[in-house]
Design an enzyme around this catalytic site. Structure first.
Site, PDB file in Angstrom:
ATOM      1  N   THR A  58       0.835  -1.200   0.000  1.00 17.77           N
ATOM      2  CA  THR A  58       0.000   0.000   0.000  1.00 17.77           C
ATOM      3  C   THR A  58       0.872   1.253   0.000  1.00 17.77           C
ATOM      4  O   THR A  58       0.694   2.158  -0.821  1.00 17.77           O
ATOM      5  CB  THR A  58      -0.957  -0.013   1.207  1.00 17.77           C
ATOM      6  OG1 THR A  58      -1.606  -1.276   1.244  1.00 17.77           O
ATOM      7  CG2 THR A  58      -1.985   1.097   1.106  1.00 17.77           C
ATOM      8  N   ARG A 107      -2.472   4.843   7.503  1.00 18.75           N
ATOM      9  CA  ARG A 107      -2.772   3.482   7.986  1.00 18.75           C
ATOM     10  C   ARG A 107      -2.612   3.510   9.500  1.00 18.75           C
ATOM     11  O   ARG A 107      -1.606   3.995  10.028  1.00 18.75           O
ATOM     12  CB  ARG A 107      -1.831   2.446   7.386  1.00 18.75           C
ATOM     13  CG  ARG A 107      -2.008   1.079   8.022  1.00 18.75           C
ATOM     14  CD  ARG A 107      -1.283  -0.020   7.309  1.00 18.75           C
ATOM     15  NE  ARG A 107      -1.925  -0.339   6.045  1.00 18.75           N
ATOM     16  CZ  ARG A 107      -1.597  -1.385   5.283  1.00 18.75           C
ATOM     17  NH1 ARG A 107      -0.631  -2.196   5.665  1.00 18.75           N
ATOM     18  NH2 ARG A 107      -2.225  -1.604   4.151  1.00 18.75           N
TER      19      ARG A 107
HETATM   20  N1   CP Z   1      -2.594  -5.512   0.718  1.00 19.13           N
HETATM   21  C1   CP Z   1      -1.929  -4.744   1.594  1.00 19.13           C
HETATM   22  O1   CP Z   1      -2.524  -3.894   2.269  1.00 19.13           O
HETATM   23  O2   CP Z   1      -0.589  -4.995   1.674  1.00 19.13           O
HETATM   24  P1   CP Z   1       0.424  -4.241   2.630  1.00 19.13           P
HETATM   25  O3   CP Z   1       0.023  -4.556   4.056  1.00 19.13           O
HETATM   26  O4   CP Z   1       1.773  -4.760   2.280  1.00 19.13           O
HETATM   27  O5   CP Z   1       0.272  -2.760   2.380  1.00 19.13           O
END
Ligand code: CP
Length: 309
Positions: A58, A107
């Site tokens: 992400t 996030r």
């Molecule tokens: N799909 C996804 O959110 O991957 P990451 O956690 O690596 O960002």
């Protein structure tokens, strides 16, 4: 004015089918542009990211997407190296990041964190994963992948397998699929069924069945969406150990699938898809990750340009 201009992206529930389809059409256009045209889209704009949880795809796909459309990125990918360690609040961190950037990507471990940040920030906020609640840009990427690889979404039989309780990508995908006429099979251990507080919202728009056995559905599915069992979200490791390795998609299962079915996974994968499956024509999870870069470039281009691109 383009309807996505200056808008937050907090929940996939905020998007209508018409809006999702417009994003997919714009993503097709983004892919077709040559690199010099793309670099004009967000020239001089800055993306600020704040990741309170680990990420590979992400964060890097946002970073790469922003670079491809001529912008730049700055931010905090390792929160332990930030002033959060000195006790700075999320609210103050968001305020500061919104001074330094034109758009924020957040996030965070907590449900509701992105909605909260959007109330504080005077720049648009994109939810890059909020607790176990949602991951809307992943769902846009997932829906786009289904549409590209199956040429449609309506009418498909879609199996979602794994950790349906804690997997935020599952909730965003289900809310997104609620805009389409799909037959959904939810497959998980009993203890990892979708959360009852979200069932009502999902049931409003989707017919789904729940079961524990992938074998009962595998030969009917057009799309198999596999998810990781989210060890880090279990309050008790004993409970995780009981369900660890519940589903492993190997060549034997792929052999039972329809010839033109596709296998997706938001990644990271641990052991739920054997690496031998990677070489099959059904495996589309790395293609899905690539589409993530283009769907995110599209979302940035639309959010940061009054007249779109
Ligand atoms: N799909 C996804 O959110 O991957 P990451 O956690 O690596 O960002």
């Amino acid at each position: 004015m383009n309807e996505f201009y200056n808008k937050d992206i907090i929940s996939i529930k905020d998007f209508s089918k018409d809006q999702l389809e417009k994003i997919f059409t714009s993503t097709d256009k983004m892919i077709q542009l040559d690199s010099s045209q793309r670099r004009e889209i967000c020239k001089g704009k800055t993306l600020g990211y704040l990741f309170y949880e680990p990420s590979t795809r992400t964060r890097l796909s946002f970073d790469s997407a922003m670079a491809s459309i001529g912008g730049n990125s700055l931010g905090i990918s390792n929160i332990s190296s930030s002033s959060t360690q000195k006790g700075e609040s999320l609210a103050d961190t968001v305020k500061i990041m919104s001074i330094y950037s034109d758009i924020l990507v957040l996030r965070h471990t907590l449900d509701g964190s992105s909605r909260f940040a959007s109330e504080i920030s005077d720049k648009p906020v994109i939810n890059a994963g909020s607790g176990t609640e949602e991951h809307p840009t992943q769902a846009i990427q997932d829906l786009y992948t289904i549409k590209k690889e199956k040429k449609k979404i309506d009418g498909l039989k879609i199996g979602i397998v794994g950790d349906l309780k804690y997997g935020r990508t599952v909730y965003s995908l289900l809310y997104g699929l609620g805009n389409y006429d799909v037959d959904v099979r939810l497959i998980s251990p009993e203890s990892l069924r979708i959360r009852s507080d979200s069932t009502y919202d999902i049931k409003k728009n989707i017919d789904f069945t729940e079961s524990t056995k992938l074998e009962d559905h595998i030969d009917e599915l057009d799309v198999l969406y596999v998810t990781r069992i989210q060890k880090e979200r279990f309050p008790d490791e004993e409970e995780y150990l009981k369900v660890k390795g519940s589903y492993v998609v190997g060549q034997d299962l792929v052999n039972q699938m329809k010839d033109d079915s596709i296998i997706l996974h938001p990644l990271p994968r641990i052991d739920e898809i054997s690496t031998e499956v990677d070489k099959t024509k059904n495996a589309k999870y790395f293609q899905q990750a690539e589409y993530g870069k283009y769907t995110r470039a599209t979302l940035l281009g639309l959010t940061l340009n009054e007249n779109g691109f």
